[in-house]
Scaffold this active site. Structure first.
Site, PDB file in Angstrom:
ATOM      1  N   SER A 124       0.878  -1.048  -0.262  1.00 18.20           N
ATOM      2  CA  SER A 124      -0.014   0.104  -0.040  1.00 18.20           C
ATOM      3  C   SER A 124       0.603   1.276  -0.155  1.00 18.20           C
ATOM      4  O   SER A 124       2.066   1.232   0.501  1.00 18.20           O
ATOM      5  CB  SER A 124      -0.889   0.073   1.369  1.00 18.20           C
ATOM      6  OG  SER A 124      -1.525   1.188   1.665  1.00 18.20           O
ATOM      7  N   TYR A 148      -1.660  -0.862  10.917  1.00 22.01           N
ATOM      8  CA  TYR A 148      -2.007  -1.257   9.720  1.00 22.01           C
ATOM      9  C   TYR A 148      -0.876  -1.188   8.759  1.00 22.01           C
ATOM     10  O   TYR A 148      -0.154  -2.165   7.792  1.00 22.01           O
ATOM     11  CB  TYR A 148      -3.206  -1.055   8.897  1.00 22.01           C
ATOM     12  CG  TYR A 148      -3.579  -1.130   7.574  1.00 22.01           C
ATOM     13  CD1 TYR A 148      -3.797  -2.394   7.032  1.00 22.01           C
ATOM     14  CD2 TYR A 148      -3.355  -0.272   6.546  1.00 22.01           C
ATOM     15  CE1 TYR A 148      -3.895  -2.921   5.764  1.00 22.01           C
ATOM     16  CE2 TYR A 148      -3.401  -0.631   5.070  1.00 22.01           C
ATOM     17  CZ  TYR A 148      -3.529  -1.742   4.976  1.00 22.01           C
ATOM     18  OH  TYR A 148      -3.740  -2.093   3.437  1.00 22.01           O
ATOM     19  N   LYS A 152       2.322  -3.705   6.608  1.00 19.47           N
ATOM     20  CA  LYS A 152       2.560  -3.729   5.342  1.00 19.47           C
ATOM     21  C   LYS A 152       4.056  -3.790   5.025  1.00 19.47           C
ATOM     22  O   LYS A 152       4.865  -4.216   4.229  1.00 19.47           O
ATOM     23  CB  LYS A 152       1.865  -2.555   4.568  1.00 19.47           C
ATOM     24  CG  LYS A 152       0.318  -2.946   4.277  1.00 19.47           C
ATOM     25  CD  LYS A 152       0.027  -4.166   3.624  1.00 19.47           C
ATOM     26  CE  LYS A 152      -1.410  -4.493   3.632  1.00 19.47           C
ATOM     27  NZ  LYS A 152      -1.924  -5.763   2.815  1.00 19.47           N
TER      28      LYS A 152
HETATM   29  P1  NAD Z   1     -10.991  -7.030   1.764  1.00 15.48           P
HETATM   30  O1  NAD Z   1     -11.256  -6.870   3.224  1.00 15.48           O
HETATM   31  O2  NAD Z   1     -12.042  -6.634   0.751  1.00 15.48           O
HETATM   32  O3  NAD Z   1     -10.554  -8.369   1.364  1.00 15.48           O
HETATM   33  C1  NAD Z   1      -9.797  -9.177   2.104  1.00 15.48           C
HETATM   34  C2  NAD Z   1     -10.337 -10.559   2.164  1.00 15.48           C
HETATM   35  O4  NAD Z   1      -9.411 -11.347   2.852  1.00 15.48           O
HETATM   36  C3  NAD Z   1     -11.528 -10.500   2.691  1.00 15.48           C
HETATM   37  O5  NAD Z   1     -12.608 -11.232   1.759  1.00 15.48           O
HETATM   38  C4  NAD Z   1     -11.232 -11.293   4.007  1.00 15.48           C
HETATM   39  O6  NAD Z   1     -12.472 -12.262   4.243  1.00 15.48           O
HETATM   40  C5  NAD Z   1     -10.098 -12.102   3.775  1.00 15.48           C
HETATM   41  N1  NAD Z   1      -9.419 -12.490   4.926  1.00 15.48           N
HETATM   42  C6  NAD Z   1      -8.952 -11.526   5.698  1.00 15.48           C
HETATM   43  N2  NAD Z   1      -8.073 -12.479   6.782  1.00 15.48           N
HETATM   44  C7  NAD Z   1      -8.268 -13.752   6.344  1.00 15.48           C
HETATM   45  C8  NAD Z   1      -7.582 -14.846   7.040  1.00 15.48           C
HETATM   46  N3  NAD Z   1      -6.963 -14.852   8.196  1.00 15.48           N
HETATM   47  N4  NAD Z   1      -7.805 -16.047   6.105  1.00 15.48           N
HETATM   48  C9  NAD Z   1      -8.817 -15.852   5.344  1.00 15.48           C
HETATM   49  N5  NAD Z   1      -9.221 -14.814   4.697  1.00 15.48           N
HETATM   50  C10 NAD Z   1      -8.917 -13.555   5.111  1.00 15.48           C
HETATM   51  O7  NAD Z   1      -9.933  -5.979   1.425  1.00 15.48           O
HETATM   52  P2  NAD Z   1      -9.424  -5.308   0.042  1.00 15.48           P
HETATM   53  O8  NAD Z   1      -9.969  -4.023  -0.318  1.00 15.48           O
HETATM   54  O9  NAD Z   1      -9.890  -6.300  -1.094  1.00 15.48           O
HETATM   55  O10 NAD Z   1      -7.746  -5.352   0.002  1.00 15.48           O
HETATM   56  C11 NAD Z   1      -7.396  -6.439  -0.460  1.00 15.48           C
HETATM   57  C12 NAD Z   1      -5.622  -6.298   0.084  1.00 15.48           C
HETATM   58  O11 NAD Z   1      -5.001  -5.225  -0.488  1.00 15.48           O
HETATM   59  C13 NAD Z   1      -5.400  -6.131   1.408  1.00 15.48           C
HETATM   60  O12 NAD Z   1      -4.205  -6.991   1.740  1.00 15.48           O
HETATM   61  C14 NAD Z   1      -5.243  -4.784   1.707  1.00 15.48           C
HETATM   62  O13 NAD Z   1      -4.547  -4.438   2.874  1.00 15.48           O
HETATM   63  C15 NAD Z   1      -4.709  -4.250   0.516  1.00 15.48           C
HETATM   64  N6  NAD Z   1      -4.850  -2.907   0.255  1.00 15.48           N
HETATM   65  C16 NAD Z   1      -6.110  -2.502   0.104  1.00 15.48           C
HETATM   66  C17 NAD Z   1      -6.272  -0.964  -0.067  1.00 15.48           C
HETATM   67  C18 NAD Z   1      -7.508  -0.541  -0.338  1.00 15.48           C
HETATM   68  O14 NAD Z   1      -7.877   0.853  -0.096  1.00 15.48           O
HETATM   69  N7  NAD Z   1      -8.787  -1.123  -0.282  1.00 15.48           N
HETATM   70  C19 NAD Z   1      -5.450  -0.274  -0.475  1.00 15.48           C
HETATM   71  C20 NAD Z   1      -4.123  -0.701  -0.296  1.00 15.48           C
HETATM   72  C21 NAD Z   1      -3.811  -1.913  -0.064  1.00 15.48           C
HETATM   73  C1  WQD Z   2      -9.164   9.967   1.011  1.00 18.10           C
HETATM   74  C2  WQD Z   2      -9.228  11.230   1.393  1.00 18.10           C
HETATM   75  C3  WQD Z   2      -9.467  12.019   3.606  1.00 18.10           C
HETATM   76  C4  WQD Z   2     -13.380  10.010   4.295  1.00 18.10           C
HETATM   77  C5  WQD Z   2      -6.648   4.845   3.038  1.00 18.10           C
HETATM   78  C6  WQD Z   2      -5.501   3.948   4.066  1.00 18.10           C
HETATM   79  C7  WQD Z   2      -4.683   3.680   3.044  1.00 18.10           C
HETATM   80  C8  WQD Z   2      -5.155   2.763   1.666  1.00 18.10           C
HETATM   81  C9  WQD Z   2      -6.187   3.582   1.244  1.00 18.10           C
HETATM   82  C10 WQD Z   2      -5.142   0.479   2.626  1.00 18.10           C
HETATM   83  C11 WQD Z   2      -8.550  11.840   2.478  1.00 18.10           C
HETATM   84  C12 WQD Z   2     -10.764  12.348   2.743  1.00 18.10           C
HETATM   85  C13 WQD Z   2     -11.831  10.394   3.883  1.00 18.10           C
HETATM   86  C14 WQD Z   2     -14.270  11.039   4.640  1.00 18.10           C
HETATM   87  C15 WQD Z   2     -13.041  12.717   3.942  1.00 18.10           C
HETATM   88  N1  WQD Z   2      -5.786   1.542   2.469  1.00 18.10           N
HETATM   89  N2  WQD Z   2     -11.811  11.477   3.653  1.00 18.10           N
HETATM   90  N3  WQD Z   2     -14.019  12.204   4.319  1.00 18.10           N
HETATM   91  O1  WQD Z   2      -6.866   7.850   3.815  1.00 18.10           O
HETATM   92  O2  WQD Z   2      -5.729   7.943   1.431  1.00 18.10           O
HETATM   93  O3  WQD Z   2      -6.053   5.963   2.506  1.00 18.10           O
HETATM   94  O4  WQD Z   2      -7.116   4.090   2.141  1.00 18.10           O
HETATM   95  O5  WQD Z   2      -3.996   0.378   2.298  1.00 18.10           O
HETATM   96  O6  WQD Z   2      -3.653   2.894   3.636  1.00 18.10           O
HETATM   97  O7  WQD Z   2      -4.787   5.018   4.778  1.00 18.10           O
HETATM   98  O8  WQD Z   2      -8.262   7.039   1.981  1.00 18.10           O
HETATM   99  O9  WQD Z   2     -10.457   7.142   1.420  1.00 18.10           O
HETATM  100  O10 WQD Z   2      -9.743   7.469   3.810  1.00 18.10           O
HETATM  101  O11 WQD Z   2      -9.321   9.057   2.487  1.00 18.10           O
HETATM  102  O12 WQD Z   2     -12.738  13.922   3.716  1.00 18.10           O
HETATM  103  O13 WQD Z   2     -15.303  10.494   5.282  1.00 18.10           O
HETATM  104  O14 WQD Z   2     -10.791  11.608   1.664  1.00 18.10           O
HETATM  105  O15 WQD Z   2      -9.150  13.223   4.528  1.00 18.10           O
HETATM  106  O16 WQD Z   2      -8.068  13.152   2.227  1.00 18.10           O
HETATM  107  P1  WQD Z   2      -6.602   7.321   2.525  1.00 18.10           P
HETATM  108  P2  WQD Z   2      -9.375   7.598   2.162  1.00 18.10           P
END
Ligand code: NAD
Ligand code: WQD
Length: 336
Positions: A124, A148, A152
């Site tokens: 991330s 979190y 990562k």
């Molecule tokens: P999500 O929660 O929708 O998907 C994750 C899945 O993993 C879920 O279906 C959950 O049930 C499963 N899971 C969690 N722990 C488990 C375990 N111990 N055993 C089996 N299954 C398990 O999340 P997402 O948004 O699809 O994110 C996927 C990956 O991408 C994650 O690693 C997350 O950290 C990373 N990521 C997400 C974002 C984002 O903003 N969505 C941004 C950057 C990185």
């Molecule tokens: C985006 C912008 C907020 C909600 C997070 C995690 C990051 C990654 C993605 C997993 C920011 C603003 C948000 C609201 C708002 N996840 N905001 N009102 O913070 O960039 O990233 O999700 O890896 O690790 O930190 O994403 O969608 O929360 O926020 O004003 O109700 O929207 O301040 O500027 P962020 P976000």
């Protein structure tokens, strides 16, 4: 080619599974449904006409996961499974460290035992902490501000050590920026439980009338209109990046690290405006204090992925908003 997709029932995992199946890969999903629903499997079949093999299991249980390795000849693993809510990680650090680190270690251990050499990891942009220069390049200094993010960065460090000790492995660390949007069909999308933490699902829930007003966290950042700027990437573009990463690994790439972002930043109010236009709905908002831990601006330099993977984020902010709205309006209660 057989790909084990951990967390494949989740938001990014389900969209990636669809792209993999469309490209002819065989997919095996392992997911405990802790943050997803079993109906996702049917939706994947509706979109692709193919039903991936699904094991409902917790990856923390090594014995259970080993049955998957015993029963299948796996060529590559894409490891999505993790807990992902930043705020929750601050109040539940033990659960976050345990789940995110241990699932990865168990997976890597079994990959070693069963000679599976190709691993794609969901990292991330959070590993850049408060980056000093924009756009952020892969070589920027790494730091984190919450448990979190720490999981990562720790896993990235673990992977770098694993690679040093096992040079025959191929590992892709993919640093996602802000994944948003949904499959064009409106069949699958993001399904947060409770009140969303992230901006886009909050906006869509205001648009559908489930939430009344969006709180905009601060309008005194040094940005175009004072509100936070982020790199919003369509989840289908992101999913396609994983296929490009698998192709790269198949050339015996060793360990590679890529930003997956668009390279463009949009402010909160710019996103609200684009969404209102796409949906035809007014999004009520109010300005409130900054959210602790937020940075003003963060967007990717995606050149390395563009050049080395031949991958580029193609979908515009308009398409992102249209697809998010189609998903939300077709499924007012998500998968429930
Ligand atoms: P999500 O929660 O929708 O998907 C994750 C899945 O993993 C879920 O279906 C959950 O049930 C499963 N899971 C969690 N722990 C488990 C375990 N111990 N055993 C089996 N299954 C398990 O999340 P997402 O948004 O699809 O994110 C996927 C990956 O991408 C994650 O690693 C997350 O950290 C990373 N990521 C997400 C974002 C984002 O903003 N969505 C941004 C950057 C990185
Ligand atoms: C985006 C912008 C907020 C909600 C997070 C995690 C990051 C990654 C993605 C997993 C920011 C603003 C948000 C609201 C708002 N996840 N905001 N009102 O913070 O960039 O990233 O999700 O890896 O690790 O930190 O994403 O969608 O929360 O926020 O004003 O109700 O929207 O301040 O500027 P962020 P976000």
């Amino acid at each position: 080619m057989v790909v084990l997709v951990s967390g494949g029932m989740g938001y990014i995992g389900s969209h990636t599974t669809v792209e993999l199946l469309n490209q002819g890969y065989e997919v095996i999903i392992v997911d405990d449904l802790s943050n997803s629903k079993d109906v996702v499997l049917d939706k994947i079949e509706i979109i692709t006409g193919k039903l991936p093999k699904f094991y409902k299991m917790n990856i923390l249980n090594e014995e259970d996961l080993e049955t998957v390795f015993k029963e299948n000849k796996i060529d590559a693993v894409i490891h999505f499974a993790a807990f992902k809510a930043v705020g929750e990680s601050v109040s539940m650090p033990i659960e976050y460290y345990h789940n995110n680190l241990t699932t990865t270690l168990v997976m890597l251990k079994l990959m070693k035992k069963y000679s599976v050499k190709n691993f794609v990891f969901s990292s991330s942009a959070t590993v850049y902490g408060e980056a000093k220069t924009m756009p952020v390049e892969e070589e920027a200094p790494l730091s984190t501000t919450n448990p979190y993010g720490a999981t990562k960065l720790m896993i990235e460090d673990i992977l770098r050590d694993v690679y040093k000790a096992n040079k025959d492995m191929n590992i892709a660390i993919l640093r996602y920026f802000n994944p948003v949007g949904a499959h064009k069909s409106g069949t699958i999308g993001e399904n947060p439980s409770g009140i969303p933490n992230n901006l886009m699902p909050y906006i869509t829930k205001v648009a559908i009338g489930e939430l009344k007003v969006l709180s905009v966290f601060g309008n005194d950042y040094n940005t175009v209109d004072g509100t936070g700027v982020r790199d919003y990437i369509h989840v289908v573009d992101l999913a396609k990046g994983h296929i490009k990463a698998l192709e790269k690994l198949s050339t015996n790439s060793g360990l590679v690290t890529y930003n997956l972002g668009t390279g463009n930043g949009y402010s909160v109010l710019e996103l609200v405006k684009a969404f209102s236009k796409a949906s035809g709905r007014e999004i009520s908002y109010k300005i409130v204090d900054r959210r602790p831990g937020d940075v003003g601006t963060c967007y990717a330099d995606p050149k390395k992925a563009n050049n080395e993977l031949g991958w580029i984020a193609e979908k515009s902010i308009e398409e992102i908003c249209e697809d998010s709205w189609r998903w939300q309006s077709n499924n007012p209660k998500g998968y429930n």
